[in-house]
Design an enzyme around this catalytic site. Structure first.
Site, PDB file in Angstrom:
ATOM      1  N   PRO A  89       0.816  -1.225   0.000  1.00  0.00           N
ATOM      2  CA  PRO A  89       0.000   0.000   0.000  1.00  0.00           C
ATOM      3  C   PRO A  89       0.847   1.272   0.000  1.00  0.00           C
ATOM      4  O   PRO A  89       0.338   2.353  -0.260  1.00  0.00           O
ATOM      5  CB  PRO A  89      -0.856  -0.116   1.267  1.00  0.00           C
ATOM      6  CG  PRO A  89      -0.335  -1.268   2.044  1.00  0.00           C
ATOM      7  CD  PRO A  89       0.525  -2.091   1.153  1.00  0.00           C
ATOM      8  N   GLU A 116       2.135  -7.867   8.723  1.00  0.00           N
ATOM      9  CA  GLU A 116       2.222  -6.423   8.951  1.00  0.00           C
ATOM     10  C   GLU A 116       3.078  -5.708   7.919  1.00  0.00           C
ATOM     11  O   GLU A 116       3.002  -4.506   7.760  1.00  0.00           O
ATOM     12  CB  GLU A 116       2.795  -6.139  10.347  1.00  0.00           C
ATOM     13  CG  GLU A 116       2.009  -6.755  11.473  1.00  0.00           C
ATOM     14  CD  GLU A 116       0.537  -6.339  11.466  1.00  0.00           C
ATOM     15  OE1 GLU A 116       0.295  -5.130  11.337  1.00  0.00           O
ATOM     16  OE2 GLU A 116      -0.327  -7.209  11.579  1.00  0.00           O
TER      17      GLU A 116
HETATM   18 CL1  6GU Z   1      -0.446  -3.753  -3.257  1.00  0.00          CL
HETATM   19  N1  6GU Z   1      -1.130  -4.480  -0.824  1.00  0.00           N
HETATM   20  C1  6GU Z   1      -1.864  -4.373   0.274  1.00  0.00           C
HETATM   21  N2  6GU Z   1      -1.649  -5.193   1.304  1.00  0.00           N
HETATM   22  N3  6GU Z   1      -2.826  -3.460   0.434  1.00  0.00           N
HETATM   23  C2  6GU Z   1      -3.038  -2.656  -0.608  1.00  0.00           C
HETATM   24  C3  6GU Z   1      -2.306  -2.720  -1.798  1.00  0.00           C
HETATM   25  C4  6GU Z   1      -1.336  -3.663  -1.872  1.00  0.00           C
HETATM   26  N4  6GU Z   1      -2.748  -1.777  -2.628  1.00  0.00           N
HETATM   27  C5  6GU Z   1      -3.715  -1.155  -1.973  1.00  0.00           C
HETATM   28  N5  6GU Z   1      -3.896  -1.669  -0.756  1.00  0.00           N
END
Ligand code: 6GU
Length: 234
Positions: A89, A116
């Protein structure tokens, strides 16, 4: 194109890889996609891939060794150096122009995080692209990997059938799609715009373009401004 996905949950990709456009692209030899479970590269007897964070705090952090071992082993079997992508993210937002850029590559390695987060040295040592699919938090990178792979595969030549919507995509030039209708002409009192029944193709094209423009201006003004991401759409 060859894509390898490093994930702790390869089974969640199975229905996706068997599904319509992506499944057909694999079947047609346009793309080859493999999942690599980096737990298989763990070295201790519990096959650990994560550990508690130095400095304390909740949750577990993915550790370096299994990911780097899996990555290096996987890369050895690529003919040319693939682009490394780590899904987080915190990454750069996936856009159509990024998907277009990835679709030009011969190979991609996509690393899915979980828990995490990653040990910071994974980001540093990987030296690849950090990609996010939007401003919300997922429990793991797997759904994001599927989003990325779908957006890339459908851009590969031949991935969409002959009857593809690619022509319409290009004429709308980075705008939202115009409204579409199919039979019946009337449903619960809602009718199909007369112009679509007129047989006047030039008028229909102009109407659709007008609809795409006004819809984009009202719903997504950010797509029409100076920073709009229009690459690969015209
Ligand atoms: Cl690439 N990974 C995660 N865990 N959450 C996200 C994401 C990626 N893109 C938006 N939220």
């Amino acid at each position: 194109m060859r894509i390898d996905v490093l994930t702790l949950f390869p089974e969640v990709f199975e229905p996706f890889l068997a599904s319509s456009i992506v499944g057909r692209a694999i079947e047609a030899g346009i793309a080859s996609i493999q999942c690599v479970n980096f737990r298989e590269f763990a070295r201790d007897k519990h096959r650990s891939v994560d550990d508690r964070p130095f400095g304390g705090g909740p949750g577990m952090v993915l550790m370096c060794q299994p990911i780097f071992d899996a990555l290096e082993k996987t890369e050895q079997s690529h003919e040319s150096e693939p682009v490394r992508i780590i899904l987080t993210p915190q990454g750069e937002r996936l856009t159509q122009s990024l998907a277009t850029e990835f679709a030009r590559q011969a190979g991609l390695i996509v690393v899915c995080g979980h828990y995490e987060g990653f040990d910071e040295r994974i980001r540093i040592g990987l030296g690849g692209r950090e990609i996010s699919i939007g401003d919300y938090v997922l429990s793991g990178g797997e759904p994001a990997a599927m989003v990325l792979i779908d957006s890339v595969i459908r851009l590969l030549p031949g991935a969409l059938g002959n009857e593809s919507a690619a022509e319409d995509d290009s004429f709308t030039c980075g705008l939202l799609e115009y409204p579409q209708y199919t039979r019946p002409r009337e449903f619960r009192g809602m009718t199909v715009p007369d112009i679509l029944l007129s047989g006047n193709h030039a008028a229909i094209r102009a109407w659709r373009e007008g609809q795409a423009r006004s819809r984009t201006a009202s719903r997504r003004p950010d797509l029409t401004g100076p920073h709009a991401d229009t690459e690969g759409k015209c």
